[in-house]
Design an enzyme around this catalytic site. Structure first.
Site: not given
Length: 379
Positions: A94, A308, A311, A337
């Site tokens: 940015d 993921c 998990c 996650h």
């Protein structure tokens, strides 16, 4: 070859959603896409290898903060951001314009630029359109932003009109100062708050300057989501169809879907990692606050539908324990996650565009996520 090309692959037949491909010197990626935010040349707690593993294809870094620490001269000496942070895929920076908005109490806005007091030590700083471009040239990202002012959404009409005209003048100065147009694509930023005529005027003014891509700024700054969507409804149809459209600072699951429906290609936001560090997780069944006591003996993964790393290997009970004991691993696992959740969500959005069923996908997602279709709550 130009610094950036955009290929419109398909427009979804029921909406304005676009499936596209952006190509940069450090690779290409399909859109719509969510970009994780690495403010200080790092997505907090995650390595580049982990980011690639969860599906990140482009990340964002912050010009203002890297200017202050470690200094854009040091990043340039290291070979640019890609070398400095060991990331060989596209990067977007940015311009520092959002700090004009967020650091209101320690800055003074003038035609020549912005006078700051550093939020770190109070030192006097000056950021002009030319200086912002010089910093970004030194950082070396693939996509860079023109310096703008991000006024409050509810600023008065007269203030907003003066602001967009100044931002246009700054955009012209930034274009003239840009030293690396062959390998860095400079985007213009469309402002105008909630005033339709000013938004459309500013869009046309910047389109006339022929930027390689266009960002939409001044949204997700306190207005309602209905107000944000209303701006997108009339703004995206007038934006060039052969260039990427970037909605700055938006990253809740519902807003990603709604933005894609309205023709947005690129999104970024710190939301996913910020709430992750406090134990709040995005799941296929809605928000889950894993630090809550109800998960103390819950040995299921955060989301049984998620593939993921977190998990597949750790339980809610264990992650809750890590969060409660302030162990760094807890924030890392929830961040992995949440970012995987959003990159996977956008992959599914792209597939829905291919299949011309994005509205059905939205309805199913909102129902499972617990969102009201007509008035979605803030995440």
């Amino acid at each position: 070859m130009p610094a950036l090309t955009y290929e419109l692959i398909k427009t979804e037949k029921h909406t304005g959603a676009r499936l596209g491909r952006v190509t940069t010197p450090h690779g290409s990626f399909e859109t719509p896409i969510f970009m994780p935010v690495g403010t200080l040349a790092t997505v907090k707690g995650l390595s580049p290898e982990e980011l690639k593993g969860l599906g990140a294809e482009i990340i964002l870094s912050n010009t203002y903060h890297l200017w202050l620490r470690p200094g854009d001269d040091i990043v340039k000496e290291a070979g640019g951001l890609h070398q400095f942070m060991n990331w060989d895929r596209p990067i977007l920076t940015d311009s520092g314009g959002f700090q004009v908005f967020s650091l209101t109490k320690i800055r003074r806005l003038e035609e020549e630029g912005v006078y700051f007091r550093s939020h770190l030590n109070g030192h006097r700083l000056f950021l002009s359109p030319e200086k912002a471009i010089s910093i970004e040239n030194n950082l070396g990202a693939d996509i860079i932003m023109s310096l703008d002012e991000c006024p409050p959404f509810d600023a008065s009409y007269d203030y907003m009109k003066n602001s967009i005209n100044r931002t246009t003048r700054w955009a012209e100065r930034g274009l003239a100062a840009h030293q690396r147009p062959g390998d860095q694509a400079l985007f213009g930023i469309i402002q105008g708050g909630g005033y339709k005529d000013l938004r459309l005027q500013h869009a046309q003014d910047l389109i006339n300057l022929d930027f390689p891509g266009y960002s939409i700024g001044g949204l997700s700054v306190g207005e309602s989501k209905e107000e944000m969507y209303a701006v997108l409804d009339y703004l995206t149809p007038v934006m060039p169809s052969h260039k990427p459209r970037y909605l700055m600072g938006v990253g809740s699951p519902d807003a990603l879907i709604e933005g894609a429906i309205r023709g947005i290609d690129m999104f970024d936001c710190v939301l996913a990692t910020r709430i992750a560090r406090n134990g709040t997780c995005m799941t296929s069944q809605g928000r889950l606050v894993v630090k809550n006591a109800t998960f103390k003996r819950d040995f299921r993964p955060l989301d049984e539908a998620c593939s993921c790393y977190t998990c597949q290997n750790y339980s809610r009970a264990y992650i809750r324990h890590l969060i409660h004991t302030n162990e760094i691993l807890g924030a890392r696992l929830t961040s992995i996650h949440n970012l995987h959740f959003l990159t996977d969500l956008m992959a599914n959005v792209r597939q829905a565009i291919r299949d011309d069923n994005l509205l059905d996908f939205k309805a199913d997602f909102f129902e499972r996520y617990g969102l009201n279709m007509k008035n979605p709550k803030n995440f």
